[in-house]
Design an enzyme around this catalytic site. Structure first.
Site, PDB file in Angstrom:
ATOM      1  N   GLU A  97       0.838  -1.203   0.000  1.00  0.00           N
ATOM      2  CA  GLU A  97       0.000   0.000   0.000  1.00  0.00           C
ATOM      3  C   GLU A  97       0.870   1.250   0.000  1.00  0.00           C
ATOM      4  OE1 GLU A  97      -4.225  -1.092   2.237  1.00  0.00           O
ATOM      5  OE2 GLU A  97      -2.714   0.108   3.272  1.00  0.00           O
ATOM      6  N   GLY A 228     -41.600  34.665  -4.576  1.00  0.00           N
ATOM      7  CA  GLY A 228     -41.553  33.217  -4.692  1.00  0.00           C
ATOM      8  C   GLY A 228     -41.029  32.765  -6.035  1.00  0.00           C
ATOM      9  N   GLY A 229     -40.264  31.700  -6.018  1.00  0.00           N
ATOM     10  CA  GLY A 229     -39.732  31.149  -7.260  1.00  0.00           C
ATOM     11  C   GLY A 229     -38.476  31.809  -7.746  1.00  0.00           C
ATOM     12  N   GLY A 231     -35.467  31.807  -6.188  1.00  0.00           N
ATOM     13  CA  GLY A 231     -34.260  31.044  -5.895  1.00  0.00           C
ATOM     14  C   GLY A 231     -33.630  31.360  -4.557  1.00  0.00           C
ATOM     15  N   LYS A 232     -34.399  31.909  -3.612  1.00  0.00           N
ATOM     16  CA  LYS A 232     -33.839  32.256  -2.298  1.00  0.00           C
ATOM     17  C   LYS A 232     -33.336  31.008  -1.566  1.00  0.00           C
ATOM     18  CE  LYS A 232     -37.724  33.991  -0.871  1.00  0.00           C
ATOM     19  NZ  LYS A 232     -38.506  33.728  -2.087  1.00  0.00           N
ATOM     20  N   THR A 233     -34.170  29.982  -1.533  1.00  0.00           N
ATOM     21  CA  THR A 233     -33.805  28.770  -0.807  1.00  0.00           C
ATOM     22  C   THR A 233     -32.618  28.076  -1.465  1.00  0.00           C
ATOM     23  OG1 THR A 233     -36.099  28.480  -0.095  1.00  0.00           O
ATOM     24  CG2 THR A 233     -34.669  26.553   0.020  1.00  0.00           C
TER      25      THR A 233
END
Length: 1168
Positions: A97, A228-229, A231-233
């Site tokens: 090894e 909403g939608g 892309g924050k998360t």
């Protein structure tokens, strides 16, 4: 030969090293020296920090070369940690090894990190000490390949010269922490979150990082806001994956708004503490726990993300102040409401922007074509779709996925449809993907949009399975089309805009008539459909979220809102005109009942049990149809309203445990009242005189009313009362009015506060009049003696004398000829039991610590024998007589049942009208399982195999013996006990229901002995039990026990067959000559007045049994004898018997002869 860490990072995003690296670390060591010690602790520490590690176990057989698996793992590892120990060089596997590792270091840029464990680095570098000895052996062994040895030497020198760790003057724990910390620091520059396909994300990450100011040691709270939608998360998750390894602890709490609405702040606070403190059992007592969060986290450098916050209180209770967290901590908050962030005075706000045109075009092409640029034919159409999406990432992703691999004419058609709905830009964009689904896919999509968003995938699959759809396939399609996502491999997530699109589709199924829509979730729509009878076959599902009624429910008859934690006040139910039942059990925040409830004309049941905050009731009850009123456990209720004269239909009034001091005088208006319970009303001090004039009362419960002391003479005029419980109260019993006692069937004094110098005096004057009494409870009344004339209560079936101080019971108790059960629990002075009535079928005597003797309980003329519950009777421990009795009872019932089956109508008169028992059991002190239980094992599970032909033809029951003791050493003598159950498993199928009993909690070992007769099982279970077998002709029988409060130490099991209870010549000879047989297996002491052997084959007692070989299916000896009087007489052993010439003996012999005669007659008839 390897173990690999498969732990994944806590973030839902994947962590990816540069493409050539599959493993973070390859761990090399000499297995024999470090096995299960240092290397294991190091490996566990690496795993805990999500460092993906390949661990070579080093278990190679002598002479073998390194495996291809290990060679490949070395090549794919970013770092190699080599643990040099004293005998490392003696392993050719380790040296191979090492040679491979040094080559890879030069070829791939791998980093080698040596660890010198209990060995000096110079010994490794110079090959001295144990290393010198090892190489002398290698040079001798590899004479023909000395170049190999030289390669090993060179590799050792090269690696030993590298910077590493030498364990000298520090603890192993600190030593390992230093290694892990260095690896993490090196990986922080190597690992990147996989952002493939997240177009434009890098620019947004850098902008957010500038707000985070990672170089600062201050605590910083940063907000991300946007519609909403946008892309924050996603942005928060990417940054979380990139920098989380720079903190001591990290936590990402998703969907704060939804979790808050469903479970409240307490759940969020507990999650935050559990994650950041790496515990699973934090117990947060209330939402005002800021000090707890601060005290536990103020010295810890943490990284916290709160996703989708929508209320200021959420921020105040989760991240109250900067001083709640340790220096260098970072908190990110995502929200749609920028006002929350400005009010909270966060350190920075990043308003996320939509994609610019180039970014949107690139993202669209990746989704629609799988590449950055479209083909020429699609170029113009691609620009048109990107323009329509207006930079919304979610809309672009959904549109591109929908158009993937479609023809240009389909693209044009889709674009034309979009242009028809310009005012509904986002919803129409999203609906295009929906229109491309199969019908079953559409159904599941709409169910998720209307009801199941953010639910667990497994739960949704279980629900949808009932709709005869194919959820696993269809959910996969929805994920592929970007209509839903799978969070953390479990939770299905649909964006708010997609959810709104789905609901809009349902609304448009029939825009004007909700009764023609497939799904209803809005209160107004449900109200219209129910109250106006608008429902049609189109309605598939209804889910109603609690909302204050604004319109009437004219056809509603039943409301049940148990455990509604947000219900504070009941609404006006005037416009629910035909409501019959209102059930609001355990609505713990309910404070007030609307006055309309008190005058409702159709209400028959009002159940407010357990509404612990309830204080205000209507001023008066005028419910003319009311039948049952339940206000029990409304702890803050201090006053009961007056009852109007129109309430004559009330039959049950239950006020247990409330805070009233008196009952209203108008209770007399309840002219049909049959049941009144004020149990445990500790403040109740007086009773109205109108109560004593009620002629309808049947059941009265004053137990636990410790301040109620008014004389009950006036109650003596009420001759209708059948059940009276004054246990634990201060009521003084009357000394007259025998007419009152004449009607009583149940009388309870349990825990009665005695005021008379003659405890039984009050009852003695009326005993002759208790002609109907069936159940008498005088437990825990501090009685020193029970009077002889208790036998005058000849109708008594159940007698409870528990917790008193007497040493003996009167002999006259045997004259209670129909007594069925006797309870003497916790009578610690009781020395022995007298001869008991023949009808007794259960004796509860647990906790009788002085009890030394129990009478002979075998009944000559009955098919129902007395069960014994003797846990905690320490002086009866390991008493052989109980085992003898248990086996004797089994034999007797089996023999009688055999006779019954053979004799039919010729049954002796003394047994007619009696049903054959379906189970028999006892609980006794003891720790050893009798040898007769031929299958025994430790623990809580038994599995055996039995010959199929015996189960079919010869089986007569299952016998079980369990050795148990309580986990809890603190035993409460007033508790009835805890449940022990087991499930019977036959050939893989469960026999229902589970079989159980209750056992008092005691710390010493006890035996639960149980026999189940064939009559116990239903027909379907008998078929499973008797007619199933494997290919070898065996039935597989298993038992799985559940005993939460007990430790199950041992199990014994025996399948009982007919020949187990047949006598044989040797047994009879020994019985005649010696009058007893040493106990072994089923051999028990032979009693000359209970010889049931005669009934097995229809012969007299003198008949021989040469045809029986005396063995059980397992080859053990067997006998059917009964407990012997000599043995049982010895105190403190099991039974006290008279001599063998007693009346019972002769009567029983006559019984056996009749049974034998009838059996012989039956056999003669069959032969004829």
């Amino acid at each position: 030969m390897a173990l690999m860490s498969t732990e994944k990072a806590s973030s839902s995003l994947s962590f990816s090293p540069r493409p050539q690296w599959k493993y973070d670390v390859f761990l090399s060591f000499r297995g024999e020296e470090t096995l299960y010690s240092f290397k294991d602790r190091l490996y566990d520490a690496l795993k805990q920090k999500d460092i993906f590690t390949f661990k070579d176990d080093g278990k190679l057989e002598k002479g073998k070369s390194i495996s291809p698996e290990c060679l490949k793992a070395i090549e794919e590892s970013r770092f190699v940690i080599i643990i040099f120990s004293k005998n490392y060089a003696s392993s050719t596997w380790c040296l191979d090894e090492l040679a491979k590792v040094t080559r890879c270091m030069k070829e791939t840029g791998m980093t080698i990190l040596p660890v010198f464990y209990n060995v000096d680095p110079s010994d490794v570098r110079e090959q001295t000490g144990t290393f010198a000895k090892a190489f002398l052996e290698h040079e001798e062994h590899f004479k023909e390949n000395i170049e190999k040895v030289q390669t090993w030497r060179a590799a050792l020198r090269e690696v030993a010269n590298l910077a590493g760790w030498h364990l000298q003057n520090e603890t192993e724990t600190k030593f390992i922490q230093n290694i892990v910390r260095l690896i993490l620091n090196k990986l922080s520059d190597t690992f990147l979150v996989d952002t493939n396909g997240l177009v434009g994300i890098n620019l947004r990450v850098e902008k957010l990082k500038s707000h985070l100011a990672m170089e600062s040691n201050d605590v910083r709270i940063i907000g991300i806001c946007g519609t909403g939608g946008m892309g924050k998360t996603t942005l928060a998750r990417v940054v979380y994956g990139m920098i989380s390894n720079q903190f001591e602890a990290c936590c990402f709490i998703a969907n704060v708004r939804e979790v808050f609405e469903k479970y409240g702040l307490l759940w969020l606070q507990q999650t935050l503490l559990n994650e950041l403190l790496m515990h699973n059992d934090m117990n947060v007592q209330g939402v005002d726990c800021g000090d707890l969060i601060k005290n536990r986290l103020c010295h810890k450098k943490i990284f916290l993300i709160l996703d989708d916050v929508n209320e200021l209180d959420q921020l105040n209770k989760l991240v109250g102040g900067h001083d709640w967290f340790g220096p260098g901590s970072r908190i990110i908050i995502t929200t749609r409401d920028v006002h929350l962030l400005t009010t909270r005075k966060v350190d920075g706000i990043y308003e996320i922007e939509g994609l610019n045109y180039d970014e949107a075009f690139q993202l669209f092409n990746l989704k629609a074509f799988g590449k950055v640029h479209p083909t020429k034919d699609y170029l113009e159409l691609s620009h048109a779709f990107v323009h329509y999406a207006s930079g919304l990432p979610l809309a672009i992703e959904v549109l591109g996925s929908f158009l993937f691999k479609r023809r240009t004419d389909e693209w044009q058609s889709a674009l034309d449809r979009l242009k028809k709905f310009p005012e509904r830009k986002i919803l129409n964009v999203l609906q295009i993907s929906y229109n491309g689904l199969q019908e079953t896919e559409k159904e599941i999509f709409l169910d998720i949009a209307c009801f199941f968003n953010h639910m667990n995938q497994v739960t949704i699959i279980e629900i949808v399975d009932h709709l005869e759809l194919l959820p696993k396939i269809e959910l996969g399609v929805l994920i592929e089309k970007s209509l839903i996502k799978l969070i953390n491999g479990k939770q299905l997530w649909m964006h708010d805009l997609l959810q709104e699109m789905g609901r809009d589709i349902v609304r448009h199924e029939c825009s004007k008539d909700p009764g023609k829509r497939s799904r209803l979730w809005v209160y107004k729509d449900i109200d219209d459909v129910l109250t106006k009878n608008m429902g049609t076959e189109a309605v598939q599902s209804i889910v109603l979220e609690p909302s204050e009624p604004k319109k009437s429910f004219e056809r509603l008859k039943f409301i049940e809102l148990n455990k509604s934690l947000k219900l504070i006040e009941t609404p006006d139910i005037t416009e629910v005109p035909i409501l019959e039942k209102l059930i609001l059990e355990d609505c713990v925040k309910l404070c007030e009942i609307h006055p309309s409830v008190g005058v409702h004309e159709r209400l028959t049941l009002l159940n407010l049990k357990g509404c612990k905050s309830l204080k205000i009731l209507p001023n008066k009850f005028e419910m003319k149809s009311l039948d049952i009123l339940i206000l029990s456990e409304c702890l803050k209720l201090k006053r009961i309203p007056e009852f109007a004269k129109n309430m004559g239909r009330v039959s049950g009034l239950f006020l247990d445990g409330i805070a009233i001091t008196k009952l209203p005088t108008s209770i007399g208006n309840l002219t049909s009242l049959a049941s009144l319970s004020v149990r445990d009303c500790k403040n109740l001090m007086s009773l109205p005189l109108t109560l004593f004039n009620m002629t309808s009362l049947v059941n009265i419960n004053f137990s636990g009313c410790s301040k109620l002391c008014k004389l009950l003479e006036n109650l003596g005029t009420t001759e209708s009362v059948e059940e009276l419980d004054v246990g634990g109260s201060a009521i003084r019993m009357m000394r007259s009015s025998n007419a009152f006692f004449n009607s009583l069937k149940k009388l309870a004094f349990g825990g009665f506060k005695l005021r008379s110098p003659d405890p039984m005096g009050s009852l003695s004057t009326s005993r002759v009049g208790l002609s109907s009494l069936i159940d008498l409870d005088i437990s825990y009344c501090n009685l020193n003696a029970i009077p002889n004339d208790i036998c005058c209560i000849s109708s008594l079936k159940h007698l409870d004398l528990s917790g008193n101080n007497f040493g003996y019971l009167p002999e006259s108790i045997a004259q209670l000829s129909i007594l069925k059960s006797l309870r003497v629990k916790n009578c610690t002075s009781l020395l022995s039991l007298p001869r008991l009535p023949l009808n007794i079928d259960c004796i509860w005597a647990f906790g009788c610590t002085s009890l030394e003797a129990v009478p002979n309980l075998l009944k000559p003329n009955s098919l129902c024998e007395a069960e014994l519950r003797l846990s905690g009777c320490s002086k009866l421990v390991d008493n052989q007589g109980f085992i003898d009795m248990f086996l004797a009872v089994i034999k007797k019932i089996i023999q009688v049942s055999v006779c019954v089956c053979g004799a039919l109508n010729n049954m002796p008169c003394m047994f007619q009208g009696h049903s054959i028992a379906n189970r028999y059991e006892m609980v006794i002190p003891g720790s050893e399982i009798p040898e007769w239980f031929c299958h025994q094992s430790m623990g809580a599970e038994v599995n055996i195999k039995e010959p199929y032909h015996l189960c079919c033809d010869e089986w007569v029951g299952i016998a079980v013996c369990v050795v148990i003791c309580s986990h809890n050493q603190m035993v409460d003598p007033f508790l009835f006990g805890s449940q022990i159950t087991f499930e019977l498993i036959v050939n893989g199928e469960y026999i229902y229901p589970p079989i159980g009993t209750r056992v008092a909690k005691v710390s010493s070992d006890h035996l639960w002995l149980l026999h189940l007769f064939p009559e116990f099982f239903g027909e379907e279970d008998l078929i499973k039990l008797l007619w199933g077998c494997d290919e070898n002709g065996f039935s597989k029988i298993g038992i799985d026990i559940r005993a939460r409060d007990f430790e199950v130490k041992k199990w014994g099991l025996r399948m009982v067959y007919k020949k187990d209870i047949e006598d044989h010549n040797q047994t009879m000879a020994q019985s005649s000559n010696n009058n007893f047989i040493p106990y072994k297996g089923l051999d028990v002491f032979h009693h000359n007045f209970v010889n049931l052997a005669a009934v097995v084959k229809g012969s007299k007692a003198k008949r021989s049994h040469d045809d029986y070989d005396g063995t059980t299916p397992s080859g053990e000896g067997s006998s059917d004898d009964i407990p012997h009087p000599k043995r049982i007489e010895r105190l403190p052993e099991f039974m006290i018997l008279g001599n063998s010439d007693c009346e019972e003996s002769s009567e029983y012999m006559e019984c056996c002869e009749e049974l034998s005669d009838c059996q012989e007659s039956s056999e003669s008839d069959r032969e004829g």
